[in-house]
Design a protein around this motif. Structure first.
Motif, PDB file in Angstrom:
ATOM      1  N   SER A  18       0.239  -1.145  -0.061  1.00 25.83           N
ATOM      2  CA  SER A  18      -0.154   0.088  -0.793  1.00 25.83           C
ATOM      3  C   SER A  18       0.965   1.670   0.126  1.00 25.83           C
ATOM      4  N   PRO A  19       1.808   1.429   0.701  1.00 23.55           N
ATOM      5  CA  PRO A  19       2.608   2.672   0.572  1.00 23.55           C
ATOM      6  C   PRO A  19       3.366   2.651  -1.099  1.00 23.55           C
ATOM      7  N   LEU A  20       3.583   1.802  -1.220  1.00 20.34           N
ATOM      8  CA  LEU A  20       3.623   1.886  -2.758  1.00 20.34           C
ATOM      9  C   LEU A  20       2.427   2.404  -3.942  1.00 20.34           C
ATOM     10  N   LEU A  21       1.429   1.733  -3.342  1.00 20.68           N
ATOM     11  CA  LEU A  21       0.476   2.237  -3.945  1.00 20.68           C
ATOM     12  C   LEU A  21       0.236   4.126  -4.277  1.00 20.68           C
ATOM     13  N   LEU A  22       0.459   4.738  -2.775  1.00 17.33           N
ATOM     14  CA  LEU A  22      -0.252   5.972  -2.848  1.00 17.33           C
ATOM     15  C   LEU A  22       1.174   6.433  -3.151  1.00 17.33           C
ATOM     16  N   TRP A  23       2.248   6.111  -3.239  1.00 12.96           N
ATOM     17  CA  TRP A  23       3.173   6.808  -3.818  1.00 12.96           C
ATOM     18  C   TRP A  23       2.543   7.001  -5.133  1.00 12.96           C
ATOM     19  N   THR A  24       2.556   6.242  -5.769  1.00 15.68           N
ATOM     20  CA  THR A  24       2.214   5.916  -7.135  1.00 15.68           C
ATOM     21  C   THR A  24       0.986   6.631  -7.717  1.00 15.68           C
ATOM     22  N   VAL A  25      -0.196   6.394  -6.729  1.00 14.79           N
ATOM     23  CA  VAL A  25      -1.128   7.604  -6.865  1.00 14.79           C
ATOM     24  C   VAL A  25      -0.682   9.063  -7.262  1.00 14.79           C
ATOM     25  N   THR A  26       0.373   9.088  -6.146  1.00 12.90           N
ATOM     26  CA  THR A  26       0.572  10.820  -5.461  1.00 12.90           C
ATOM     27  C   THR A  26       0.983  11.329  -7.197  1.00 12.90           C
ATOM     28  N   ARG A  27       2.657  10.616  -7.431  1.00 15.06           N
ATOM     29  CA  ARG A  27       3.088  10.598  -9.140  1.00 15.06           C
ATOM     30  C   ARG A  27       2.636  10.666  -9.795  1.00 15.06           C
ATOM     31  N   ALA A  28       1.764   9.551 -10.615  1.00 17.12           N
ATOM     32  CA  ALA A  28       1.084   9.633 -11.479  1.00 17.12           C
ATOM     33  C   ALA A  28       0.233  10.669 -11.765  1.00 17.12           C
ATOM     34  N   ILE A  29      -1.029  10.836 -10.575  1.00 16.08           N
ATOM     35  CA  ILE A  29      -2.384  11.029 -10.945  1.00 16.08           C
ATOM     36  C   ILE A  29      -2.646  12.702  -9.930  1.00 16.08           C
ATOM     37  N   ILE A  30      -2.541  12.567  -9.163  1.00 21.44           N
ATOM     38  CA  ILE A  30      -2.692  13.610  -8.052  1.00 21.44           C
ATOM     39  C   ILE A  30      -1.850  14.625  -8.354  1.00 21.44           C
ATOM     40  N   ARG A  31      -0.725  14.829  -8.477  1.00 20.44           N
ATOM     41  CA  ARG A  31       0.563  15.736  -8.615  1.00 20.44           C
ATOM     42  C   ARG A  31      -0.192  16.950 -10.290  1.00 20.44           C
ATOM     43  N   GLY A  32      -0.392  16.228 -11.229  1.00 17.64           N
ATOM     44  CA  GLY A  32      -1.177  16.233 -12.424  1.00 17.64           C
ATOM     45  C   GLY A  32      -2.308  16.765 -11.970  1.00 17.64           C
ATOM     46  N   GLU A  33      -2.880  16.582 -11.204  1.00 17.67           N
ATOM     47  CA  GLU A  33      -4.802  17.170 -10.959  1.00 17.67           C
ATOM     48  C   GLU A  33      -4.210  18.145 -10.729  1.00 17.67           C
ATOM     49  N   GLU A  34      -3.455  18.564  -8.581  1.00 17.99           N
ATOM     50  CA  GLU A  34      -3.719  19.990  -8.710  1.00 17.99           C
ATOM     51  C   GLU A  34      -2.968  20.874  -9.036  1.00 17.99           C
ATOM     52  N   LEU A  35      -1.726  20.022 -10.415  1.00 18.24           N
ATOM     53  CA  LEU A  35      -1.149  21.387 -10.974  1.00 18.24           C
ATOM     54  C   LEU A  35      -2.071  21.937 -11.676  1.00 18.24           C
ATOM     55  N   TYR A  36      -2.958  21.185 -12.562  1.00 14.97           N
ATOM     56  CA  TYR A  36      -4.323  21.473 -13.569  1.00 14.97           C
ATOM     57  C   TYR A  36      -5.263  22.460 -12.934  1.00 14.97           C
TER      58      TYR A  36
END
Length: 155
Positions: A117-135
Protein backbone atom coordinates in the motif's frame (compact mmCIF):
# COMPACT_ATOMS: atom_id res chain seq x y z
CA UNK A 1 2.54 21.35 -17.63
CA UNK A 2 -1.25 21.52 -17.87
CA UNK A 3 -2.96 24.46 -19.48
CA UNK A 4 -6.09 25.76 -17.82
CA UNK A 5 -8.08 25.14 -21.01
CA UNK A 6 -6.84 21.55 -21.37
CA UNK A 7 -6.99 18.81 -18.81
CA UNK A 8 -4.87 17.36 -16.02
CA UNK A 9 -1.65 15.65 -16.97
CA UNK A 10 -2.27 12.12 -15.74
CA UNK A 11 0.07 9.37 -16.91
CA UNK A 12 -2.19 6.36 -16.34
CA UNK A 13 -5.98 6.12 -15.85
CA UNK A 14 -6.57 6.10 -12.07
CA UNK A 15 -8.59 2.86 -11.94
CA UNK A 16 -5.81 1.08 -13.85
CA UNK A 17 -3.29 1.97 -11.14
CA UNK A 18 -5.45 0.53 -8.39
CA UNK A 19 -6.37 -2.59 -10.37
CA UNK A 20 -2.74 -3.07 -11.40
CA UNK A 21 -1.59 -2.96 -7.80
CA UNK A 22 -4.37 -5.33 -6.75
CA UNK A 23 -3.39 -7.81 -9.46
CA UNK A 24 0.25 -7.41 -8.42
CA UNK A 25 -0.60 -8.21 -4.79
CA UNK A 26 -2.57 -11.28 -5.85
CA UNK A 27 0.18 -12.50 -8.19
CA UNK A 28 2.78 -11.97 -5.45
CA UNK A 29 0.59 -13.95 -3.07
CA UNK A 30 0.44 -16.76 -5.62
CA UNK A 31 4.23 -16.71 -6.16
CA UNK A 32 5.25 -15.99 -2.56
CA UNK A 33 2.31 -16.76 -0.28
CA UNK A 34 1.87 -14.31 2.54
CA UNK A 35 -1.48 -15.34 3.86
CA UNK A 36 -3.35 -13.19 6.29
CA UNK A 37 -5.38 -14.66 9.07
CA UNK A 38 -8.24 -16.83 7.85
CA UNK A 39 -10.46 -15.28 10.47
CA UNK A 40 -14.01 -14.37 9.68
CA UNK A 41 -13.24 -10.95 11.15
CA UNK A 42 -10.52 -10.42 8.53
CA UNK A 43 -13.01 -11.21 5.76
CA UNK A 44 -15.69 -9.02 7.34
CA UNK A 45 -13.17 -6.16 7.55
CA UNK A 46 -12.46 -6.68 3.85
CA UNK A 47 -16.14 -6.50 2.96
CA UNK A 48 -16.61 -3.41 5.11
CA UNK A 49 -13.59 -1.75 3.47
CA UNK A 50 -15.04 -2.40 0.00
CA UNK A 51 -18.42 -0.95 1.00
CA UNK A 52 -16.69 1.86 2.87
CA UNK A 53 -14.70 2.69 -0.25
CA UNK A 54 -17.75 2.75 -2.49
CA UNK A 55 -19.37 5.42 -0.31
CA UNK A 56 -16.88 8.31 -0.62
CA UNK A 57 -16.09 7.48 -4.25
CA UNK A 58 -19.76 7.26 -5.21
CA UNK A 59 -20.72 10.41 -3.30
CA UNK A 60 -17.81 12.33 -4.82
CA UNK A 61 -18.76 11.27 -8.33
CA UNK A 62 -22.39 12.22 -7.75
CA UNK A 63 -21.34 15.69 -6.59
CA UNK A 64 -19.17 16.07 -9.69
CA UNK A 65 -22.09 15.10 -11.92
CA UNK A 66 -24.37 17.58 -10.09
CA UNK A 67 -21.77 20.29 -10.74
CA UNK A 68 -21.74 19.33 -14.46
CA UNK A 69 -18.10 18.36 -14.43
CA UNK A 70 -16.31 15.06 -14.90
CA UNK A 71 -14.23 12.77 -12.70
CA UNK A 72 -12.24 11.80 -15.83
CA UNK A 73 -8.83 13.54 -15.61
CA UNK A 74 -8.47 13.31 -19.40
CA UNK A 75 -11.35 15.76 -19.86
CA UNK A 76 -11.54 19.44 -18.90
CA UNK A 77 -12.87 20.28 -15.45
CA UNK A 78 -15.69 22.83 -15.62
CA UNK A 79 -16.22 23.39 -11.88
CA UNK A 80 -14.29 23.09 -8.66
CA UNK A 81 -16.29 20.72 -6.49
CA UNK A 82 -15.93 21.36 -2.76
CA UNK A 83 -19.22 19.91 -1.47
CA UNK A 84 -20.02 16.48 -0.09
CA UNK A 85 -16.95 14.40 0.77
CA UNK A 86 -14.74 17.10 -0.77
CA UNK A 87 -15.36 19.09 2.43
CA UNK A 88 -13.14 16.63 4.32
CA UNK A 89 -10.65 15.43 1.73
CA UNK A 90 -9.38 16.65 -1.62
CA UNK A 91 -9.24 13.07 -2.91
CA UNK A 92 -12.40 11.19 -1.86
CA UNK A 93 -12.48 9.09 -5.04
CA UNK A 94 -8.90 7.90 -4.55
CA UNK A 95 -9.55 7.33 -0.85
CA UNK A 96 -12.51 5.17 -1.86
CA UNK A 97 -10.46 3.29 -4.45
CA UNK A 98 -7.77 2.68 -1.82
CA UNK A 99 -10.26 1.25 0.67
CA UNK A 100 -11.70 -0.99 -2.07
CA UNK A 101 -8.17 -2.16 -2.93
CA UNK A 102 -7.43 -3.03 0.71
CA UNK A 103 -10.82 -4.69 1.10
CA UNK A 104 -10.25 -7.00 -1.85
CA UNK A 105 -6.81 -8.01 -0.57
CA UNK A 106 -8.36 -8.84 2.82
CA UNK A 107 -11.11 -10.83 1.10
CA UNK A 108 -8.42 -12.68 -0.88
CA UNK A 109 -6.68 -13.50 2.41
CA UNK A 110 -3.31 -11.93 1.61
CA UNK A 111 -1.22 -9.40 3.46
CA UNK A 112 0.60 -8.33 0.28
CA UNK A 113 -1.98 -5.59 -0.28
CA UNK A 114 -1.15 -3.95 3.03
CA UNK A 115 2.60 -4.32 2.48
CA UNK A 116 2.36 -2.81 -1.01
CA UNK A 117 0.00 0.00 0.00
CA UNK A 118 2.78 2.60 0.54
CA UNK A 119 3.95 1.93 -3.03
CA UNK A 120 0.37 2.31 -4.28
CA UNK A 121 -0.06 5.63 -2.46
CA UNK A 122 3.27 6.88 -3.80
CA UNK A 123 2.25 5.89 -7.35
CA UNK A 124 -1.15 7.58 -7.06
CA UNK A 125 0.45 10.76 -5.74
CA UNK A 126 3.15 10.87 -8.44
CA UNK A 127 1.13 9.67 -11.43
CA UNK A 128 -2.25 11.28 -10.71
CA UNK A 129 -2.62 13.72 -7.85
CA UNK A 130 0.32 15.99 -8.68
CA UNK A 131 -0.89 16.48 -12.26
CA UNK A 132 -4.44 17.10 -11.14
CA UNK A 133 -3.35 19.64 -8.55
CA UNK A 134 -1.21 21.54 -11.05
CA UNK A 135 -4.14 21.64 -13.46
CA UNK A 136 -6.69 22.75 -10.83
CA UNK A 137 -4.30 25.43 -9.59
CA UNK A 138 -4.00 26.81 -13.14
CA UNK A 139 -7.73 26.45 -13.89
CA UNK A 140 -9.05 27.88 -10.58
CA UNK A 141 -6.05 29.74 -9.10
CA UNK A 142 -7.65 31.68 -6.23
CA UNK A 143 -10.44 29.32 -5.28
CA UNK A 144 -8.23 26.22 -5.46
CA UNK A 145 -5.54 27.82 -3.25
CA UNK A 146 -8.21 28.75 -0.70
CA UNK A 147 -9.65 25.22 -0.86
CA UNK A 148 -6.18 23.66 -0.43
CA UNK A 149 -5.60 25.80 2.64
CA UNK A 150 -8.76 24.37 4.29
CA UNK A 151 -8.85 20.75 3.12
CA UNK A 152 -6.07 18.16 3.19
CA UNK A 153 -5.31 15.29 0.87
CA UNK A 154 -6.36 11.85 2.07
CA UNK A 155 -3.90 9.92 -0.08
Amino acid sequence: MSECTGHATVRVPPPAIFVGHLVGALVLNWAVPLAGPRLTAFRIAGGLAVVGGLLPAGLAMSHMIKAHTTPDPDRPTTALVIQGPYRWTRNPIYLGFFLIYLGFTFLAGTLWGMLLSPLLLWTVTRAIIRGEELYLNARFPDSYQEYKSRVRRSV
